[in-house]
Design a protein around this motif. Structure first.
Motif, PDB file in Angstrom:
ATOM      1  N   UNK A 113      -5.201 -20.699  18.632  1.00 33.92           N
ATOM      2  CA  UNK A 113      -4.172 -20.302  19.596  1.00 33.92           C
ATOM      3  C   UNK A 113      -4.818 -20.044  20.942  1.00 33.92           C
ATOM      4  N   UNK A 114      -4.046 -20.240  21.991  1.00 34.26           N
ATOM      5  CA  UNK A 114      -4.522 -20.049  23.362  1.00 34.26           C
ATOM      6  C   UNK A 114      -3.482 -19.263  24.137  1.00 34.26           C
ATOM      7  N   UNK A 115      -3.882 -18.127  24.682  1.00 31.82           N
ATOM      8  CA  UNK A 115      -2.996 -17.359  25.555  1.00 31.82           C
ATOM      9  C   UNK A 115      -3.119 -17.906  26.968  1.00 31.82           C
ATOM     10  N   UNK A 116      -1.972 -18.133  27.596  1.00 28.17           N
ATOM     11  CA  UNK A 116      -1.953 -18.765  28.908  1.00 28.17           C
ATOM     12  C   UNK A 116      -1.014 -17.987  29.818  1.00 28.17           C
ATOM     13  N   UNK A 117      -1.397 -17.811  31.056  1.00 27.70           N
ATOM     14  CA  UNK A 117      -0.542 -17.100  31.999  1.00 27.70           C
ATOM     15  C   UNK A 117       0.716 -17.909  32.289  1.00 27.70           C
ATOM     16  N   UNK A 118       1.818 -17.210  32.450  1.00 21.26           N
ATOM     17  CA  UNK A 118       3.069 -17.872  32.807  1.00 21.26           C
ATOM     18  C   UNK A 118       3.293 -17.752  34.305  1.00 21.26           C
ATOM     19  N   UNK A 119       4.339 -18.421  34.777  1.00 21.25           N
ATOM     20  CA  UNK A 119       4.658 -18.340  36.199  1.00 21.25           C
ATOM     21  C   UNK A 119       5.647 -17.204  36.430  1.00 21.25           C
ATOM     22  N   UNK A 120       6.735 -17.442  37.115  1.00 23.72           N
ATOM     23  CA  UNK A 120       7.618 -16.366  37.540  1.00 23.72           C
ATOM     24  C   UNK A 120       8.413 -15.742  36.403  1.00 23.72           C
ATOM     25  N   UNK A 136       2.428 -16.638  27.703  1.00 22.58           N
ATOM     26  CA  UNK A 136       2.788 -17.215  26.421  1.00 22.58           C
ATOM     27  C   UNK A 136       1.529 -17.578  25.642  1.00 22.58           C
ATOM     28  N   UNK A 137       1.735 -17.896  24.378  1.00 22.96           N
ATOM     29  CA  UNK A 137       0.630 -18.298  23.519  1.00 22.96           C
ATOM     30  C   UNK A 137       0.949 -19.656  22.921  1.00 22.96           C
ATOM     31  N   UNK A 138      -0.029 -20.573  22.990  1.00 21.36           N
ATOM     32  CA  UNK A 138       0.101 -21.912  22.404  1.00 21.36           C
ATOM     33  C   UNK A 138      -0.634 -21.935  21.072  1.00 21.36           C
ATOM     34  N   UNK A 139       0.097 -22.167  20.007  1.00 27.13           N
ATOM     35  CA  UNK A 139      -0.486 -22.277  18.678  1.00 27.13           C
ATOM     36  C   UNK A 139      -0.600 -23.763  18.357  1.00 27.13           C
ATOM     37  N   UNK A 232      -7.666 -28.062  23.554  1.00 25.37           N
ATOM     38  CA  UNK A 232      -7.152 -27.204  24.619  1.00 25.37           C
ATOM     39  C   UNK A 232      -7.704 -27.650  25.971  1.00 25.37           C
ATOM     40  N   UNK A 233      -8.966 -28.077  25.983  1.00 29.91           N
ATOM     41  CA  UNK A 233      -9.549 -28.578  27.226  1.00 29.91           C
ATOM     42  C   UNK A 233      -8.850 -29.830  27.709  1.00 29.91           C
ATOM     43  N   UNK A 234      -8.515 -30.735  26.792  1.00 27.95           N
ATOM     44  CA  UNK A 234      -7.750 -31.925  27.172  1.00 27.95           C
ATOM     45  C   UNK A 234      -6.440 -31.541  27.842  1.00 27.95           C
ATOM     46  N   UNK A 235      -5.752 -30.577  27.268  1.00 26.20           N
ATOM     47  CA  UNK A 235      -4.439 -30.199  27.786  1.00 26.20           C
ATOM     48  C   UNK A 235      -4.536 -29.601  29.183  1.00 26.20           C
ATOM     49  N   UNK A 236      -5.463 -28.691  29.378  1.00 24.27           N
ATOM     50  CA  UNK A 236      -5.526 -28.002  30.659  1.00 24.27           C
ATOM     51  C   UNK A 236      -6.117 -28.857  31.768  1.00 24.27           C
ATOM     52  N   UNK A 237      -6.596 -30.064  31.443  1.00 23.88           N
ATOM     53  CA  UNK A 237      -6.969 -30.992  32.509  1.00 23.88           C
ATOM     54  C   UNK A 237      -5.727 -31.448  33.267  1.00 23.88           C
ATOM     55  N   UNK A 238      -4.556 -31.396  32.618  1.00 23.46           N
ATOM     56  CA  UNK A 238      -3.286 -31.649  33.301  1.00 23.46           C
ATOM     57  C   UNK A 238      -2.867 -30.347  33.975  1.00 23.46           C
ATOM     58  N   UNK A 239      -2.702 -30.370  35.283  1.00 28.11           N
ATOM     59  CA  UNK A 239      -2.547 -29.122  36.028  1.00 28.11           C
ATOM     60  C   UNK A 239      -1.240 -28.406  35.697  1.00 28.11           C
ATOM     61  N   UNK A 241      -0.287 -27.832  32.841  1.00 24.15           N
ATOM     62  CA  UNK A 241      -0.589 -27.038  31.656  1.00 24.15           C
ATOM     63  C   UNK A 241      -1.684 -26.008  31.896  1.00 24.15           C
ATOM     64  N   UNK A 242      -2.217 -25.945  33.115  1.00 26.05           N
ATOM     65  CA  UNK A 242      -3.197 -24.916  33.412  1.00 26.05           C
ATOM     66  C   UNK A 242      -2.559 -23.531  33.389  1.00 26.05           C
ATOM     67  N   UNK A 243      -1.254 -23.483  33.646  1.00 26.28           N
ATOM     68  CA  UNK A 243      -0.424 -22.309  33.439  1.00 26.28           C
ATOM     69  C   UNK A 243       0.814 -22.776  32.685  1.00 26.28           C
ATOM     70  N   UNK A 244       1.643 -21.839  32.284  1.00 24.03           N
ATOM     71  CA  UNK A 244       2.904 -22.209  31.637  1.00 24.03           C
ATOM     72  C   UNK A 244       4.024 -22.037  32.657  1.00 24.03           C
ATOM     73  N   UNK A 245       4.496 -23.167  33.192  1.00 28.32           N
ATOM     74  CA  UNK A 245       5.522 -23.140  34.228  1.00 28.32           C
ATOM     75  C   UNK A 245       6.935 -23.341  33.679  1.00 28.32           C
TER      76      UNK A 245
END
Length: 295
Positions: A113-120, A136-139, A232-239, A241-245
């Motif tokens: 799982x990866x915890x990721x900052x959300x936007x507004x 949010x958390x990505x499982x 997870x590294x593959x995903x966050x290369x897409x900007x 997914x660097x945050x949860x918008x």
């Protein structure tokens, strides 16, 4: 004077070979159009969605030479709701596994799982006290090469063990041949091993906990666990997914699948969009060492 109407391609756009691969898997008609011809070309719609994914821009900031932002978002939302992203993703994953000499049904997987900052704002926003992250958390459940098997996006306050239970329970019917799952120490600490027992007794899965050595400081590459970390590294290369918008968790899950669709389409057509460097070289070496035991 002839005016050229060709649409320029961005680096996020699909190549001709990739589009030929994906086009046959997309719906040919708009289910809400009542039989009317499509107003926007499906390839341009998909390129618009990929532009948002890779660049990380807001929908309303799409360039004018792509489809209007509301049309791109409507198609993204429609394909999320009707299962199109799921069907395209699963079909491409089966082809990638076949190209690697593997069966469509995996027998082993890795959970994390990866915890990721959300936007507004949006649905299911919480606080992960351990990681000190509000969002949010990505499982993720991936196969032994890092390809996505199942994803679930929840509030960041949901702990790994209940999140892992929900993900494994949902994924088990889809992968009947799955027998082995690796996970980190957060899924079974020294006190609570309920998830390991649940996986064994209720799901018929051998959940092995790969623990970090407390004597080693700093980052260390752990057997099997590095596979999902690379995903997870593959995903966050897409900007995007660097945050949860995304406002909705189902759209957050869909955007993850779109990122994997782009990655797998490139892989199947011989285009390398994965980063190349010492980390990727070491990952490829470790993966090659595991091939014989995982097929």
């Amino acid at each position: 004077m002839c005016v050229c109407t060709c649409k320029p391609a961005y680096s996020s756009s699909l190549t001709d070979a990739e589009w030929a691969l994906v086009a046959s898997l997309l719906p040919a008609h708009d289910p809400h159009a009542g039989g009317r011809p499509l107003k926007h070309d499906r390839r341009l719609v998909l390129d618009s969605i990929l532009y948002v994914l890779v660049s990380g821009c807001a929908w309303r900031l799409l360039p004018h030479d792509l489809v209007p932002w509301d049309a791109a978002y409507r198609w993204f939302r429609t394909w999320s709701a009707d299962g199109t992203w799921d069907r395209v993703h699963d079909a491409l994953r089966d082809r990638v596994r076949a190209a690697d000499g593997r069966a469509a049904q995996p027998t082993a997987a890795v959970l994390d799982a990866q915890s990721i900052k959300s936007s507004e704002g949006g649905a299911a926003i919480g606080y992960d006290a351990g990681k000190r992250v509000r969002g949010r958390k990505r499982h993720l459940l991936v196969d032994t090469t890092g390809l996505l098997l199942a994803v679930m996006v929840t509030t960041a306050s949901l702990q790994d063990r209940p999140g892992g239970r929900r993900l494994l329970t949902a994924a088990r019917p889809r992968y009947p041949q799955l027998g082995k799952v690796w996970a980190d120490g957060g899924y079974a600490n020294v006190v609570d091993t309920s998830l390991v027992r649940h996986a064994r007794d209720e799901l018929g899965l051998d959940l092995e906990i790969v623990r970090r050595c407390d004597d080693v400081r700093g980052f260390q590459v752990l057997p099997r666990r590095w596979v999902v970390e690379r995903s997870f590294g593959w995903l966050t290369r897409s900007r995007r997914l660097a945050r949860d918008y995304e406002r909705k968790t189902e759209h957050a899950e869909a955007m993850i699948k779109v990122a994997m669709i782009r990655l797998m389409a490139a892989r199947l057509t011989g285009r390398h969009i994965e980063p190349q460097g010492p980390i990727e070289t070491e990952a490829a070496r470790r993966l090659a060492d595991d091939l014989d035991s995982d097929k």
